[in-house]
Every structure is written in structure tokens, then in C-alpha cells.
Design a protein around this motif. Structure first.
Motif, PDB file in Angstrom:
ATOM      1  N   UNK A   1      -8.181 -25.943 -11.126  1.00  0.00           N
ATOM      2  CA  UNK A   1      -8.617 -24.673 -11.148  1.00  0.00           C
ATOM      3  C   UNK A   1      -7.351 -23.853 -10.826  1.00  0.00           C
ATOM      4  N   UNK A   2      -6.817 -22.633 -11.704  1.00  0.00           N
ATOM      5  CA  UNK A   2      -5.609 -21.866 -11.660  1.00  0.00           C
ATOM      6  C   UNK A   2      -6.010 -20.471 -11.135  1.00  0.00           C
ATOM      7  N   UNK A   3      -5.963 -20.104  -9.920  1.00  0.00           N
ATOM      8  CA  UNK A   3      -6.021 -18.758  -9.686  1.00  0.00           C
ATOM      9  C   UNK A   3      -5.008 -17.808 -10.374  1.00  0.00           C
ATOM     10  N   UNK A   4      -3.749 -18.169 -10.349  1.00  0.00           N
ATOM     11  CA  UNK A   4      -2.504 -17.513 -10.600  1.00  0.00           C
ATOM     12  C   UNK A   4      -2.575 -16.490 -11.763  1.00  0.00           C
ATOM     13  N   UNK A   5      -2.507 -15.159 -11.918  1.00  0.00           N
ATOM     14  CA  UNK A   5      -2.202 -14.525 -12.851  1.00  0.00           C
ATOM     15  C   UNK A   5      -1.083 -14.259 -13.546  1.00  0.00           C
ATOM     16  N   UNK A   6      -0.674 -13.556 -14.755  1.00  0.00           N
ATOM     17  CA  UNK A   6       0.466 -13.259 -15.169  1.00  0.00           C
ATOM     18  C   UNK A   6       0.789 -14.118 -16.487  1.00  0.00           C
ATOM     19  N   UNK A   7      -0.377 -14.541 -17.112  1.00  0.00           N
ATOM     20  CA  UNK A   7      -0.173 -15.375 -18.286  1.00  0.00           C
ATOM     21  C   UNK A   7      -0.568 -14.605 -19.708  1.00  0.00           C
ATOM     22  N   UNK A   8      -1.475 -14.994 -20.510  1.00  0.00           N
ATOM     23  CA  UNK A   8      -1.652 -14.340 -21.797  1.00  0.00           C
ATOM     24  C   UNK A   8      -2.058 -12.785 -21.629  1.00  0.00           C
ATOM     25  N   UNK A   9      -2.965 -12.426 -20.404  1.00  0.00           N
ATOM     26  CA  UNK A   9      -2.998 -10.992 -20.114  1.00  0.00           C
ATOM     27  C   UNK A   9      -1.861 -10.152 -20.101  1.00  0.00           C
ATOM     28  N   UNK A  10      -0.512 -10.903 -19.966  1.00  0.00           N
ATOM     29  CA  UNK A  10       0.834  -9.996 -19.865  1.00  0.00           C
ATOM     30  C   UNK A  10       1.634  -9.817 -21.298  1.00  0.00           C
ATOM     31  N   UNK A  11       1.124 -10.519 -22.119  1.00  0.00           N
ATOM     32  CA  UNK A  11       1.913 -10.334 -23.374  1.00  0.00           C
ATOM     33  C   UNK A  11       2.348 -11.876 -23.923  1.00  0.00           C
ATOM     34  N   UNK A  12       3.372 -11.566 -24.790  1.00  0.00           N
ATOM     35  CA  UNK A  12       3.660 -12.653 -25.791  1.00  0.00           C
ATOM     36  C   UNK A  12       4.350 -13.932 -24.754  1.00  0.00           C
ATOM     37  N   UNK A  13       5.279 -13.539 -24.011  1.00  0.00           N
ATOM     38  CA  UNK A  13       5.753 -14.651 -23.045  1.00  0.00           C
ATOM     39  C   UNK A  13       4.726 -15.103 -22.134  1.00  0.00           C
ATOM     40  N   UNK A  14       3.766 -14.282 -21.707  1.00  0.00           N
ATOM     41  CA  UNK A  14       2.840 -15.138 -20.842  1.00  0.00           C
ATOM     42  C   UNK A  14       1.763 -15.899 -21.729  1.00  0.00           C
ATOM     43  N   UNK A  15       1.676 -15.456 -22.859  1.00  0.00           N
ATOM     44  CA  UNK A  15       0.684 -16.481 -23.829  1.00  0.00           C
ATOM     45  C   UNK A  15       1.386 -17.928 -24.153  1.00  0.00           C
ATOM     46  N   UNK A  16       2.571 -17.771 -24.312  1.00  0.00           N
ATOM     47  CA  UNK A  16       3.486 -19.049 -24.572  1.00  0.00           C
ATOM     48  C   UNK A  16       3.471 -19.874 -23.417  1.00  0.00           C
ATOM     49  N   UNK A  17       3.660 -19.391 -22.203  1.00  0.00           N
ATOM     50  CA  UNK A  17       3.481 -20.092 -20.848  1.00  0.00           C
ATOM     51  C   UNK A  17       2.345 -20.657 -20.769  1.00  0.00           C
ATOM     52  N   UNK A  18       1.251 -19.938 -21.066  1.00  0.00           N
ATOM     53  CA  UNK A  18      -0.155 -20.446 -20.914  1.00  0.00           C
ATOM     54  C   UNK A  18      -0.440 -21.536 -21.831  1.00  0.00           C
ATOM     55  N   UNK A  19      -0.058 -21.545 -23.191  1.00  0.00           N
ATOM     56  CA  UNK A  19      -0.266 -22.427 -23.744  1.00  0.00           C
ATOM     57  C   UNK A  19       0.339 -23.788 -23.507  1.00  0.00           C
ATOM     58  N   UNK A  20       1.749 -23.774 -22.914  1.00  0.00           N
ATOM     59  CA  UNK A  20       2.264 -24.988 -22.555  1.00  0.00           C
ATOM     60  C   UNK A  20       1.517 -25.476 -21.283  1.00  0.00           C
ATOM     61  N   UNK A  21       1.054 -24.674 -20.550  1.00  0.00           N
ATOM     62  CA  UNK A  21       0.151 -24.991 -19.461  1.00  0.00           C
ATOM     63  C   UNK A  21      -0.820 -25.703 -19.871  1.00  0.00           C
ATOM     64  N   UNK A  22      -1.817 -25.343 -20.831  1.00  0.00           N
ATOM     65  CA  UNK A  22      -2.772 -26.150 -21.388  1.00  0.00           C
ATOM     66  C   UNK A  22      -2.569 -27.397 -22.162  1.00  0.00           C
ATOM     67  N   UNK A  23      -1.252 -27.360 -22.801  1.00  0.00           N
ATOM     68  CA  UNK A  23      -0.761 -28.613 -23.443  1.00  0.00           C
ATOM     69  C   UNK A  23      -0.630 -29.725 -22.457  1.00  0.00           C
ATOM     70  N   UNK A  24       0.189 -29.390 -21.501  1.00  0.00           N
ATOM     71  CA  UNK A  24       0.286 -30.272 -20.495  1.00  0.00           C
ATOM     72  C   UNK A  24      -1.276 -30.864 -19.741  1.00  0.00           C
ATOM     73  N   UNK A  25      -2.157 -30.013 -19.705  1.00  0.00           N
ATOM     74  CA  UNK A  25      -3.632 -30.550 -19.083  1.00  0.00           C
ATOM     75  C   UNK A  25      -4.105 -31.452 -20.283  1.00  0.00           C
ATOM     76  N   UNK A  26      -3.951 -31.032 -21.414  1.00  0.00           N
ATOM     77  CA  UNK A  26      -4.393 -31.841 -22.657  1.00  0.00           C
ATOM     78  C   UNK A  26      -3.895 -33.029 -22.821  1.00  0.00           C
TER      79      UNK A  26
END
Length: 696
Positions: A101-126
Motif C-alpha cells: 500500500x503506497x500512501x505517497x502522493x505526487x505521481x499521476x495526479x501531478x502530470x506527465x513526469x508523475x505518470x511515467x514514474x507511477x507506470x515504472x512503479x506498477x511495472x516493478x510490482x507486476x
């Protein structure tokens, strides 16, 4: 079809060990809240604070890193700044953590750079087979297990274990608000999940998990929107299969993209209308407001839905009884009049009581509670009721009087164990608790008691009514893009099995006259141009033409008018067709492509007023005739199809078959189809006919 993924939810909601990354005792640090609440909620598993700068946290041994922890870790709660969160997810993946569970904010809701970092996080988990909730989430909770992977403060003091309400919310703040409502109402959750940015676990996954959870009697879902409509439909169908009611609070009213704006259907459809249709088709209830949404969760958790529509209303106020009756009848309940014998018995007890139904026992109850019980018993002896709604006003404010009044309805519960029973009005807290323990609901507002009963009955019926599946049509089509002209569009409909008017393309006035001569009766001419979707706007239609000269003159007039109005348009000539019979009802059928749900079919009464009246129904494709009949019955103008002022009824079965075939065509065409209009589609006393069409 995309299907929900409930793998890993056991590690998320029934974890044997929980590591809290960013654990802290410092005030204001979110990493301390889950530990405090799990201690107070009696979590029995291994609780593992992770902080390299502390030896103990809240009396528990702290660990400098995940790698320093021995044994398996089911769940990691990540409560650190966004810049470090992805690295923490990587550490979890390397350590073999099963869920995070990731409480941290500052990802897809913050724009393109945040979306890219969120996608990388999701890929690591998958890649690691680890389920991920968040980021930017308030977390998840299993009250019974005391597993509080959240910093929501409303789980401390602890809620009672054994809750039966499943909560899934795309908004963390709203999920916290509902936890507060539940605490005040004495309700508890089977599971409480806020999905945040949905990098992995999303709303549909959570609904599907709760639908399969034996502890969950009802699901409350707060929805802002979904990216994968097919997945949501599959989750709602799983809930229907398990007979778990889903109550949805859907917010946001945005238009479908303008790609299909040229069609009537495109202008009438909106994302909100489509969600409405999907929820209805899947047997989920869309609540009108927060109050109704929460009340339905409370009612399914604590009470029972009406097994029949027959309802008894008992009131101390005649006017309020009428209000309750209005609400019930509007929702599909019935209030059968009490028998003559029952009315005579009640009048013998109290001559000025209102004896029909609603049963108005008047304010006499304040002076003599024995009269109350005798009159209610006489009504209950009359017949079995599916629902019983009682308005006590303030007659039960004291504990003693409330308990005395409650005895009547506890006896009714014993006699009718499957009935819906609700008391409206203010009850003493102990009386309310005793009522709910008996399966008797309490609402402050009398009309709400009837509204909730009607909604519960609809939900149960809709979940039991599972439409037969329909297969997409597999057609070989020309490789043509853009807007098709009317002739090509009508031929596509005919290929799909929809009845279409015979038509001929005439490129000269003489060809038009010759084609019209082959029809019995009058002819119709319409300009043929893929660039002119609304022909009447440019003088491109001529009706009731008889004789060669009339046809030739109309041909020349139509082309001249169309060219003057739209000089840039490509014009192929005129369509020549027989004049449609005048004994039918004009309707409109259409398809629009929704970004989440794909092809969605529309139905409404046709003609030029359809966009003004907006009396239309939608359903996602494909579907069978049974769903089509429900669409037809849904519009306000349905009575017109039944025949008015001596007109014969329209062939509704032919209309339902056409809607079903159109839906199967739309599903078969897939993303190639952007929009489709059939307007008018003439429904006759026997059969039906597509008179005009446009495919995009």
C-alpha cells in the motif's frame, strides 16, 4: 473481455505480517498512524516498523530495512516521500513482499513526469507478482482482523468486528468520510478499500473481491470514472452472480469526445448517461445522493429487502402517511387496501382511525400504547406484507415508551421473518439498537423508509434477472473509412439483418424517374452525400412524388439546393425509395463509441424533436432482445408505441430484434465504428423499416 484480478487480496486484507516503511512516533508523521491503530484494534499478526534511525517505535522493535526482517512479509505499507517510494516498491519486490500500500502522493495526479514514474512503479510490482494499492491512497482496512493499512483516523477507537459492508472508493478523503458516517451509525465494514491512483488495483478488482467475500452483504462504491469499462462490467456481473448488492455513487458529468458529434446519437450521449445505462444493465443501483447511498448500505447490512411489493404503512399522522404512500407507489410498491373485516376491527378499537392503508392510528398512541398494538395487530392479521413502514414521530423518544412500541414490531418480525420493516422517526439510542438487532431499520425521514424499500426490491429483482448473452456479428466489410453515405449505410444494416427500405442511386433526373416508376405508389428522393449528414437542412429531401415529371423536377431542385448550401460537398446523386407507409411510429436507433465502454446503443422516439426532448435510453453492446425490451420500456414516451387515440400498437418485438442486431453489429465492428444513426426507424403494426442511416 478484460476481467478483474483478485489475486493477492488475501495478503492485502488478511495479512499475517505487515511491514510499515516510514514508521515513526513523531506527531504528524503518517507512518505512525497505522501502527497505533493496529495496536488498538488488536491486530494479531507480526507488526514490523521499518526505520533505520530508530530502535523501537511505539513499543515495537524497529528494523533498519526490509532485508533485515526475517520470515515472510505479506503486506508493506509505504509512508515516505514520493521521491523514495518507487525505490521502496523495488525493495519490496526484491524481498518477495506479496502486496504493498503506497500512501505517497505526487505521481499521476501531478502530470506527465508523475505518470511515467507511477507506470515504472506498477511495472516493478507486476514483474514481481506483487499487488499494489495506490499510490496516493488512504489505504485498506480489514476491521475484523484489525489490519489497518491506512492513516484514516476514524478506525480509532476500534470499530466492531464482523462488519458486513464492503466499501471501495476512488477518493481517499471520501472513504474517510464514510468511515466517520459508519462509526456514528454503529456500522462496521467487512473490508474498506480506497484505490487512489489505481496503478494496479482498481475499483473493479476491489468490487470483484468483495463480491466473492462471504462476509460482505452489500458493496458501497464511490466512483469517479473507469478506464476499462469491460472490466467494471465483469466485476458488477460477479456481484450479480453472488447476489451481492452494489450501490454506486457516481460523480462527474462529462461529455463523450466530439468524434461522433455529427450524429444525433453523439450529441445525445454523454459519459454520465452511459455509466447510468451500464449500472442499470448490470443490476447495480446508482444512488441519487450520499444519503440514499449510505442508507441502502445500512439497510442491506441490518435489514431485509421486501419479498413482495405489498406494503403496510402505519402512521400517527395522516398527511405523513400520504407522503409515505406517494413515495412507495412511485418506487413500484403497492399499498393494498385492508379488508372490510380488518377495517371494522380497527374502527371498533378507535372509531376515528384511518383504516384503509396507510393505517392512521392518530396521536392517540401518545396517551394509550395498548391501542397502538391492537390496531397494528389487526392490520397485520389481514395478510402477509412484504414491507412494513411505520411513522412514530417523536412518540418513542424515551427508552421505556420506545421499547413498549418496539414490542409490536418485534412481534411482526417474528411473524414475517423475511419482511422489510422500518420505523421512521427519532428513537432512543437503546431502542434503535434493539430494533436493529431484530432486523428492524430506523430512518429519521418517513419518505426515506419507503424509498429505500422500493430501491432494495429493484436491486434484488435486477440481480436475479440475468440477461442472456449475445454474440457480436462477424461481417465482411469494405475497407471504407470516414462517413458513409445513406445507401452504403442502409446496405450495412441489411447485411446485419435489420430491415431497410429498398433504395436506388440515381445520378440523373431520368434515372430517378425510371427508378420511381418501378415502385407502387409515391416515391421519395434524398440527396446522396457523405458530407451532408442532415439532408433536410439543405433542402435535400422531397416526399410523396408521383409521376416522372415530379420526380425529375425534384431531382434538379434537390441538387441545386444542396450545391448552393454546401458547395464543397461531394454529391453522388439522389437516392430513390418508395414513400414509407404512414401507419408506423418513427424512432431513432444509434451507436456511439464511449472511451471506457466501447460501442453503446441508443434508442428513442425519432423525428426532429429527439435532441430537444432527450427521451432516450442507452445500453452497452452487445445485448439480446430482452435487454432491448428493457430499453424500450425505459423511455417516457413508451405509451406511443402501444397505440394512442385509436392507432394500432407498434411491433415492439420487431423493434427489440432490430436493437439487438444493431448492438451485435456494433460489437462486431469494434473500434472501426465511431458512430451510427438510424433515423427514422419506422416501427409499423407488423414489422419495421430503416428509412435513413449514417455510419461513421
Amino acid at each position: 473481455m478484460t476481467t478483474p484480478d483478485t489475486s493477492g487480496f488475501d495478503a492485502l486484507l488478511n495479512p499475517r505480517s505487515i511491514a510499515v516503511i516510514g514508521a515513526s512516533e513523531a506527531p504528524g508523521k503518517l507512518g505512525g498512524a497505522p501502527i497505533r491503530m493496529m495496536i488498538s484494534n488488536g491486530y494479531a499478526g507480526r507488526l514490523l516498523p521499518v526505520n533505520p534511525r530508530a530502535e523501537t517505535i511505539l513499543g515495537l522493535q524497529a528494523h533498519p530495512s526490509l532485508s533485515a526482517i526475517e520470515g515472510e512479509i505479506d503486506l508493506a505499507v509505504i509512508s515516505i516521500p514520493a521521491a523514495q517510494a518507487t525505490a521502496a516498491v523495488q525493495d519490496c519486490a526484491a524481498r518477495g513482499v506479496r502486496s504493498a500500500v503506497v500512501f505517497s502522493s505526487g505521481f499521476a495526479e501531478m502530470g506527465e513526469a508523475g505518470r511515467a514514474e507511477q507506470a515504472r512503479m506498477a511495472q516493478i510490482a507486476r514483474a514481481a507478482g506483487m499487488r499494489l494499492l495506490g499510490p496516493n491512497t488512504l489505504g485498506a482496512v480489514n476491521v475484523t482482523a484489525g489490519a489497518i493499512a491506512s492513516f484514516c483516523p476514524f478506525f480509532d477507537p476500534p470499530m466492531a468486528p464482523g462488519g458486513s459492508v464492503g466499501l471501495v472508493s476512488q477518493s481517499g478523503a471520501f472513504g474517510g468520510y464514510v468511515a466517520n458516517l459508519a462509526a456514528e451509525a454503529g456500522l462496521s465494514f467487512s473490508s474498506w478499500i480506497t484505490t487512489g491512483n489505481e496503478a494496479d488495483i482498481d475499483l473493479a478488482d476491489a468490487i470483484a473481491y468483495q463480491a466473492a467475500d462471504p462476509a460482505t452483504r452489500v458493496i458501497l462504491a464511490y466512483m469517479e470514472g473507469v478506464r476499462d469499462g469491460a472490466k467494471l462490467i465483469a466485476a458488477l456481473e460477479a456481484a450479480r452472480e453472488s447476489a451481492t448488492p452494489v450501490i454506486v455513487l457516481k460523480v462527474g458529468r462529462t461529455e463523450v469526445g466530439a468524434a461522433a458529434a455529427a450524429s444525433h446519437t453523439g450529441s445525445l450521449a454523454g459519459a454520465d448517461r452511459v455509466y447510468d445505462a451500464v449500472l442499470r444493465q448490470c443490476g447495480a443501483w446508482r444512488a441519487r445522493d450520499v444519503g440514499e447511498w449510505f442508507d441502502l448500505g445500512y439497510a442491506f447490512a441490518c435489514g431485509k429487502p421486501p419479498p413482495s411489493p405489498e406494503t403496510l404503512v402505519v402512521t400517527v399522522s395522516g398527511g405523513v402517511g400520504v407522503m409515505m404512500a406517494d413515495e412507495g407507489v412511485a418506487g413500484g410498491l403497492t399499498l393494498p387496501e385492508l379488508s372490510a373485516g380488518a377495517q371494522e376491527t380497527i374502527q371498533g378499537i378507535l372509531p376515528y382511525a384511518g383504516t384503509r392503508n396507510p393505517l392512521d392510528i392518530t396521536g392517540t398512541v401518545v396517551a394509550d400504547l395498548s391501542l397502538y398494538a391492537r390496531m397494528a395487530s389487526a392490520a397485520l392479521d389481514d395478510r402477509p406484507f412484504g414491507a412494513i413502514a411505520v411513522f412514530n414521530a417523536g412518540a418513542a423518544l424515551s427508552e421505556a415508551r420506545g421499547m413498549a412500541l418496539l414490542e409490536t414490531w418485534q412481534a411482526a418480525r417474528a411473524r414475517f421473518p423475511d419482511a422489510y420493516i422500518a420505523i421512521a422517526g427519532v428513537l432512543h439510542p437503546k431502542v434503535r439498537a434493539a430494533a436493529e438487532a431484530s432486523g428492524i431499520l430506523n430512518f429519521r425521514e418517513p419518505d426515506v423508509a419507503l424509498r429505500i424499500a422500493a430501491a432494495m426490491r429493484w436491486i434484488v429483482a435486477a440481480q436475479a434477472d440475468r440477461p442472456a448473452p449475445a454474440a457480436p456479428l462477424d461481417l465482411q466489410l469494405p475497407d471504407r473509412t470516414g462517413t458513409w453515405d445513406e445507401i452504403a449505410s442502409l446496405r450495412l444494416l441489411a447485411q446485419a439483418g435489420l430491415p431497410a427500405s429498398p433504395q436506388t442511386l440515381a445520378r440523373t433526373a431520368q434515372e430517378a424517374a425510371a427508378a420511381a416508376g418501378r415502385f407502387d405508389g409515391a416515391a421519395v428522393l434524398k440527396v446522396v452525400s457523405a458530407d451532408i449528414p442532415h439532408k433536410s437542412d439543405v433542402g435535400g429531401v422531397a416526399l410523396d412524388l408521383r409521376g416522372a415529371k415530379a420526380v425529375e423536377d425534384a431531382f434538379d431542385r434537390i441538387l441545386a439546393s444542396a450545391r448552393a448550401a454546401r458547395p464543397e460537398a461531394r454529391i453522388d446523386g439522389c437516392l430513390v425509395a418508395p414513400m414509407a407507409p404512414g401507419d408506423g411510429v418513427e424512432t431513432i436507433l444509434g451507436v456511439v463509441r464511449d472511451p471506457a465502454f466501447g460501442p453503446v446503443v441508443m434508442f428513442g422516439l425519432g423525428g426532429v424533436l429527439v435532441e430537444a426532448l432527450e427521451d432516450v435510453a442507452f445500453r452497452p453492446a452487445p445485448f439480446g432482445p430482452d435487454v432491448a425490451r428493457a430499453m424500450i420500456d425505459e423511455i417516457a414516451g413508451r405509451a406511443i408505441l402501444s397505440g394512442l387515440r385509436g392507432r394500432p400498437p407498434a411491433d415492439v418485438e420487431a423493434l427489440a430484434e432490430a436493437l439487438s442486431r444493431l448492438s451485435r453489429l456494433a460489437a462486431g465492428l469494434g473500434p472501426r465504428l465511431i458512430g451510427l444513426d438510424v433515423n427514422p426507424f419506422l416501427v409499423r403494426p407488423e414489422g419495421a423499416l430503416a428509412l435513413d442511416a449514417m455510419v461513421i
